[in-house]
Design a protein around this motif. Structure first.
Motif, mmCIF file in Angstrom:
data_model
loop_
_atom_site.group_PDB
_atom_site.id
_atom_site.type_symbol
_atom_site.label_atom_id
_atom_site.label_comp_id
_atom_site.label_asym_id
_atom_site.label_seq_id
_atom_site.Cartn_x
_atom_site.Cartn_y
_atom_site.Cartn_z
ATOM 1 N N LYS A 149 -23.582 -21.414 -1.442
ATOM 2 C CA LYS A 149 -22.730 -20.423 -2.110
ATOM 3 C C LYS A 149 -21.797 -21.120 -3.089
ATOM 4 O O LYS A 149 -21.137 -22.092 -2.739
ATOM 5 C CB LYS A 149 -21.910 -19.635 -1.089
ATOM 6 N N TYR A 150 -21.773 -20.613 -4.309
ATOM 7 C CA TYR A 150 -20.876 -21.120 -5.342
ATOM 8 C C TYR A 150 -19.892 -20.000 -5.669
ATOM 9 O O TYR A 150 -20.246 -18.989 -6.269
ATOM 10 C CB TYR A 150 -21.664 -21.521 -6.583
ATOM 11 N N ALA A 180 -29.455 -25.823 -8.178
ATOM 12 C CA ALA A 180 -29.846 -24.505 -8.668
ATOM 13 C C ALA A 180 -28.645 -23.576 -8.793
ATOM 14 O O ALA A 180 -28.486 -22.871 -9.801
ATOM 15 C CB ALA A 180 -30.891 -23.899 -7.729
ATOM 16 N N THR A 181 -27.771 -23.558 -7.782
ATOM 17 C CA THR A 181 -26.587 -22.693 -7.865
ATOM 18 C C THR A 181 -25.622 -23.184 -8.934
ATOM 19 O O THR A 181 -24.947 -22.374 -9.580
ATOM 20 C CB THR A 181 -25.877 -22.603 -6.503
ATOM 21 N N ALA A 182 -25.581 -24.504 -9.136
ATOM 22 C CA ALA A 182 -24.722 -25.041 -10.198
ATOM 23 C C ALA A 182 -25.195 -24.583 -11.570
ATOM 24 O O ALA A 182 -24.387 -24.239 -12.442
ATOM 25 C CB ALA A 182 -24.689 -26.563 -10.124
ATOM 26 N N LYS A 183 -26.507 -24.582 -11.766
ATOM 27 C CA LYS A 183 -27.051 -24.125 -13.048
ATOM 28 C C LYS A 183 -26.745 -22.647 -13.266
ATOM 29 O O LYS A 183 -26.342 -22.235 -14.362
ATOM 30 C CB LYS A 183 -28.559 -24.352 -13.096
ATOM 31 N N ALA A 184 -26.926 -21.846 -12.213
ATOM 32 C CA ALA A 184 -26.644 -20.415 -12.331
ATOM 33 C C ALA A 184 -25.172 -20.168 -12.649
ATOM 34 O O ALA A 184 -24.836 -19.341 -13.502
ATOM 35 C CB ALA A 184 -27.033 -19.707 -11.036
ATOM 36 N N VAL A 203 -25.163 -17.064 -4.778
ATOM 37 C CA VAL A 203 -25.531 -17.445 -3.416
ATOM 38 C C VAL A 203 -27.051 -17.516 -3.339
ATOM 39 O O VAL A 203 -27.745 -16.737 -3.982
ATOM 40 C CB VAL A 203 -24.958 -16.442 -2.387
ATOM 41 N N ALA A 204 -27.551 -18.501 -2.583
ATOM 42 C CA ALA A 204 -28.995 -18.722 -2.515
ATOM 43 C C ALA A 204 -29.404 -19.219 -1.139
ATOM 44 O O ALA A 204 -28.587 -19.761 -0.385
ATOM 45 C CB ALA A 204 -29.436 -19.733 -3.581
ATOM 46 N N THR A 205 -30.662 -19.040 -0.819
ATOM 47 C CA THR A 205 -31.206 -19.562 0.437
ATOM 48 C C THR A 205 -31.359 -21.077 0.360
ATOM 49 O O THR A 205 -31.693 -21.635 -0.678
ATOM 50 C CB THR A 205 -32.575 -18.948 0.737
ATOM 51 N N TRP A 206 -31.083 -21.726 1.474
ATOM 52 C CA TRP A 206 -31.300 -23.151 1.663
ATOM 53 C C TRP A 206 -30.347 -24.027 0.833
ATOM 54 O O TRP A 206 -29.408 -23.538 0.221
ATOM 55 C CB TRP A 206 -32.768 -23.521 1.452
ATOM 56 N N ASN A 254 -18.998 -25.239 -4.642
ATOM 57 C CA ASN A 254 -20.447 -25.135 -4.475
ATOM 58 C C ASN A 254 -20.788 -25.758 -3.130
ATOM 59 O O ASN A 254 -20.871 -26.981 -3.001
ATOM 60 C CB ASN A 254 -21.150 -25.874 -5.614
ATOM 61 N N ALA A 255 -20.981 -24.915 -2.106
ATOM 62 C CA ALA A 255 -21.043 -25.431 -0.738
ATOM 63 C C ALA A 255 -22.283 -24.955 0.004
ATOM 64 O O ALA A 255 -22.744 -23.818 -0.181
ATOM 65 C CB ALA A 255 -19.805 -25.000 0.041
ATOM 66 N N GLN A 256 -22.803 -25.839 0.860
ATOM 67 C CA GLN A 256 -23.857 -25.450 1.789
ATOM 68 C C GLN A 256 -23.205 -24.904 3.059
ATOM 69 O O GLN A 256 -22.246 -25.474 3.572
ATOM 70 C CB GLN A 256 -24.751 -26.631 2.144
#
Length: 336
Positions: free
Chosen positions: A319-320, A60-64, A52-55, A325-327
């Motif tokens: 959040k993935y 970026a979340t896909a890479k993580a 999970v990440a801001t914005w 992988n959704a905003q």
């Protein structure tokens, strides 16, 4: 009770019964095996691994998540995820192409924290794109937590990082236009969404987090926000959960926001409740000027539950989890 919540509660009850039964009827080796199986069941129940990440940072979340699904750990995931945005020149709030300070210099802040509570950060770093990776080197290769300015830059170069000009033409043009009037006033959700903060839980249930930013646009030279300050922009407690912050860093620092959120979760609050309480600490301070700035938090607990909250509308997280992988738009305080 929602069906999904009912299923979770029923499953966890079954897990607890299985653990109790193993303690009564099985020898130590069998018990250990049963406990391991039940821990895995809990992890699967809440959709681990998780990022999970801001914005809005789906790349970026896909890479993580790619790192996690390949068996990597949460620390590698948050570092590699943040590096995606640091290298994205179109993102003018992080890494290369970030908007400069008043003197026209792009200066970066970053921090990282692992499951053991180890942490590293860099402040006022220039000419090095991947500040988050330098922060990790500080954590792993020095006895220190934080390096600043020229010292941080020279350390990075000594570790093989290549110096480069971070001021792109687009950011330079924006700076030149700003200089015409040279006024500074934070713009909610535009100038202030200056951070990518990322949290990850790997398949083992271990949590890590990272933050990276170019800071407020056209700030005074030398200004440092909350992002590289452990406990303010980022905090991880692997027994409880983690939190990252975004927005006007000065206000996050005043309440040691990310540490506060994790401590509230330690007291039994859900990630959502903890984020909401942390925002209330800001807006309810005497003489708070909260209508003129934004702060947002995103948090995760050990079970893989997440929460987010902000002062104003339009803060979002990515959040993935469970293959999606959704905003997600955050709820917010100021609905007036």
């Amino acid at each position: 009770m929602k069906r999904r919540d009912f299923i979770k509660n029923a499953s966890l009850t079954g897990v607890g019964l299985a653990i109790g039964s193993s303690l009564i009827n099985c020898d130590e080796a069998v018990s250990d095996k049963t406990t391991e199986q039940n821990n895995k069941a809990i992890h699967d129940l809440y959709g681990l691994p998780l990022v999970v990440a801001t914005w809005h940072v789906k790349n970026a979340t896909a890479k993580a998540m790619e790192i996690l699904q390949a068996g990597g750990n949460a620390l590698d995931a948050v570092e590699q995820g943040c590096r995606v945005e640091e290298a994205n020149e179109k993102d003018q709030t992080v890494g290369k192409g970030g908007l400069p300070d008043r003197e026209g210099n792009v200066t970066l802040d970053a921090s990282i924290m692992d499951k053991h509570g180890n942490c590293g950060s860099v402040v006022y770093l220039q000419n090095i794109t991947h500040a988050v990776s330098v922060a990790r080197k500080v954590m792993e290769d020095t006895p220190h937590v934080m390096l600043a300015g020229e010292g941080a830059k020279q350390f990075a170069i000594s570790k093989g990082f290549e110096p480069e000009d971070l001021l792109t033409e687009a950011s330079k043009d924006a700076w030149e236009k700003w200089k015409v009037e040279a006024k500074y006033k934070p713009i909610i959700n535009i100038e202030n969404h200056d951070t990518i903060g990322m949290l990850a839980i790997d398949k083992n249930g271990d949590i890590s987090g990272a933050c990276t930013t170019s800071g407020l646009a056209y700030k005074l030279a030398g200004r440092v926000g909350d992002s590289p300050i452990i406990g303010s922009g980022l905090f991880i407690d692997n027994e409880i959960g983690g939190c990252v912050a975004t927005g006007l860093g000065e206000e996050v620092v005043k309440t040691v926001g990310s540490f506060l959120v994790v401590e509230l979760m330690r007291q039994g609050k859900s990630p959502q409740q903890a984020c909401e309480e942390a925002i209330s600490r800001i807006v309810n301070k005497p003489n708070s000027n909260y209508k003129n700035f934004q702060v947002g938090y995103v948090a995760v607990n050990k079970k893989g539950e997440t929460g987010c909250y902000s002062i104003h509308q339009w803060f979002s997280i990515t959040k993935y989890q469970d293959g999606v992988n959704a905003q997600i738009q955050s709820d917010y305080y100021n609905k007036a």
